[in-house]
Design an enzyme around this catalytic site. Sequence first.
Site, PDB file in Angstrom:
ATOM      1  N   GLN A   1      -2.301   6.646  -1.576  1.00  0.00           N
ATOM      2  CA  GLN A   1      -2.667   7.820  -0.794  1.00  0.00           C
ATOM      3  C   GLN A   1      -1.473   8.777  -0.674  1.00  0.00           C
ATOM      4  OE1 GLN A   1      -3.727   4.722   0.638  1.00  0.00           O
ATOM      5  NE2 GLN A   1      -5.866   5.035   0.076  1.00  0.00           N
TER       6      GLN A   1
ATOM      7  N   ASN B   1       0.887  -1.166   0.000  1.00  0.00           N
ATOM      8  CA  ASN B   1       0.000   0.000   0.000  1.00  0.00           C
ATOM      9  C   ASN B   1       0.925   1.216   0.000  1.00  0.00           C
ATOM     10  OD1 ASN B   1      -2.655   1.101   2.304  1.00  0.00           O
ATOM     11  ND2 ASN B   1      -2.214   1.731   0.224  1.00  0.00           N
TER      12      ASN B   1
ATOM     13  N   GLU C   1     -10.426   0.000  -2.398  1.00  0.00           N
ATOM     14  CA  GLU C   1     -10.547   1.233  -1.638  1.00  0.00           C
ATOM     15  C   GLU C   1     -11.264   2.299  -2.449  1.00  0.00           C
ATOM     16  OE1 GLU C   1      -7.296   2.622   0.800  1.00  0.00           O
ATOM     17  OE2 GLU C   1      -6.126   0.854   0.260  1.00  0.00           O
ATOM     18  N   ARG C   2     -12.168   3.028  -1.816  1.00  0.00           N
ATOM     19  CA  ARG C   2     -12.870   4.107  -2.504  1.00  0.00           C
ATOM     20  C   ARG C   2     -11.850   5.174  -2.933  1.00  0.00           C
ATOM     21  NH1 ARG C   2     -15.690   7.448   2.561  1.00  0.00           N
ATOM     22  NH2 ARG C   2     -13.811   7.456   3.841  1.00  0.00           N
TER      23      ARG C   2
ATOM     24  N   CYS D   1      -4.556  -2.951   2.628  1.00  0.00           N
ATOM     25  CA  CYS D   1      -5.376  -1.902   3.235  1.00  0.00           C
ATOM     26  C   CYS D   1      -5.416  -2.175   4.733  1.00  0.00           C
ATOM     27  CB  CYS D   1      -6.788  -1.903   2.647  1.00  0.00           C
ATOM     28  SG  CYS D   1      -7.889  -0.687   3.416  1.00  0.00           S
ATOM     29  N   GLY D   2      -4.774  -1.299   5.514  1.00  0.00           N
ATOM     30  CA  GLY D   2      -4.692  -1.511   6.953  1.00  0.00           C
ATOM     31  C   GLY D   2      -6.044  -1.449   7.641  1.00  0.00           C
TER      32      GLY D   2
ATOM     33  N   CYS E   1      -6.137   5.724   7.627  1.00  0.00           N
ATOM     34  CA  CYS E   1      -5.340   4.840   6.776  1.00  0.00           C
ATOM     35  C   CYS E   1      -4.378   4.075   7.678  1.00  0.00           C
ATOM     36  CB  CYS E   1      -4.577   5.640   5.732  1.00  0.00           C
ATOM     37  SG  CYS E   1      -3.565   4.630   4.640  1.00  0.00           S
ATOM     38  N   GLY E   2      -4.650   2.791   7.888  1.00  0.00           N
ATOM     39  CA  GLY E   2      -3.853   2.007   8.824  1.00  0.00           C
ATOM     40  C   GLY E   2      -2.414   1.816   8.389  1.00  0.00           C
ATOM     41  N   ASN E   3      -2.193   1.481   7.107  1.00  0.00           N
ATOM     42  CA  ASN E   3      -0.821   1.360   6.621  1.00  0.00           C
ATOM     43  C   ASN E   3      -0.140   2.722   6.597  1.00  0.00           C
ATOM     44  OD1 ASN E   3      -0.773  -1.491   6.074  1.00  0.00           O
ATOM     45  ND2 ASN E   3      -2.037  -1.114   4.269  1.00  0.00           N
TER      46      ASN E   3
ATOM     47  N   GLY F   1      -8.825  -1.893   6.197  1.00  0.00           N
ATOM     48  CA  GLY F   1      -9.596  -3.024   5.681  1.00  0.00           C
ATOM     49  C   GLY F   1      -9.297  -4.303   6.435  1.00  0.00           C
TER      50      GLY F   1
ATOM     51  N   ASN G   1     -13.121   5.123   8.845  1.00  0.00           N
ATOM     52  CA  ASN G   1     -13.650   5.205   7.482  1.00  0.00           C
ATOM     53  C   ASN G   1     -14.572   4.008   7.277  1.00  0.00           C
ATOM     54  OD1 ASN G   1     -11.676   3.238   7.438  1.00  0.00           O
ATOM     55  ND2 ASN G   1     -10.476   4.110   5.798  1.00  0.00           N
TER      56      ASN G   1
ATOM     57  N   ASN H   1     -15.175   1.382   1.509  1.00  0.00           N
ATOM     58  CA  ASN H   1     -14.163   0.427   1.085  1.00  0.00           C
ATOM     59  C   ASN H   1     -14.787  -0.959   1.158  1.00  0.00           C
ATOM     60  OD1 ASN H   1     -11.818   2.407   1.095  1.00  0.00           O
ATOM     61  ND2 ASN H   1     -12.493   2.544   3.230  1.00  0.00           N
TER      62      ASN H   1
ATOM     63  N   HIS I   1     -16.421   0.631   5.924  1.00  0.00           N
ATOM     64  CA  HIS I   1     -16.033  -0.619   5.295  1.00  0.00           C
ATOM     65  C   HIS I   1     -17.224  -1.569   5.195  1.00  0.00           C
ATOM     66  CE1 HIS I   1     -11.596  -0.305   5.169  1.00  0.00           C
ATOM     67  NE2 HIS I   1     -11.776   0.527   6.181  1.00  0.00           N
TER      68      HIS I   1
END
Length: 274
Positions: free
Chosen positions: A46, A13, A209-210, A218-219, A75-77, A221, A158, A191, A160
């Site tokens: 991102q 990512n 991801e949107r 996707c973290g 955004c986790g990552n 996710g 966000n 997402n 999901h």
Amino acid sequence: MSLHFTKMHGIGNDFVVLDCRTQPFALAPAQIARIGDRHTGVGFDQLLTIEPARDPSCLFYYGIYNADGSMSGQCGNGVRCVAAWLRRAGVLGTGAARLESPSGAVSVELLADGRVRVDMGEPRFAPGDVPLTLPAADPYALTLDGGRIEFGAVSMGNPHAVVEVADVDAAPLAQIGAALSTNSHFPQSCNVGVVQIVERAHVRLRVQERGVGETLACGTGACAAAAVLRRRAQVDATVAVGLPGGRLEIRWQGPGHTLWMTGPAAFVYEGDWE
């Protein structure tokens, strides 16, 4: 315009990271999209900005912008990469720290092995928190494109939607993702993840991801998939989530507890956008 940036990724990512601690961020969505283009720009999932904190309890604020220029709440990552960037800049040491995201404060812990552990907060399942304009249910069900889709829904800062499948590789993610993410019941889009349970301590996941499309990882996710399955008692409190780009460790004891994500963050190169 000359813009110095750092290219980073969290298990595939990928991000462009901008140092905005002393110079305010001033890119328009169209400019972000031009930099994000993988053919004529730098390319990223991102763009992350590192800015002075708004919340005095936090060390820094980070902004999140998708490849199409739209904003994201979490955004986790990305937060792992922000923490690693701050460590390399000499302003964050090994141990715990508090950062501010668009969706609120986040605690991070820099581990001795180079990985980053992040407190992603407690998953929020109430439809209004996702947001989702359906009565509370698990699973939810919608008839889309002539077929019935069952899914779990959760906010990790966000929105999901999580669809359990028998074979994650064969799942038609593009079709499912397009149908769910644009559905009017998700007023902010969402997402979409397709997840396969391998065993109670191991699942496999792909995420669309949107504002981006399918990504290698996707973290949030991974957090969402683990939370939905844990709430159904289908997985253990600690579960390894395998994504196309690598593996994350997710730990969630259940309602009343925050969810922790652990994974790597990697530097790729430094550059200047002219």
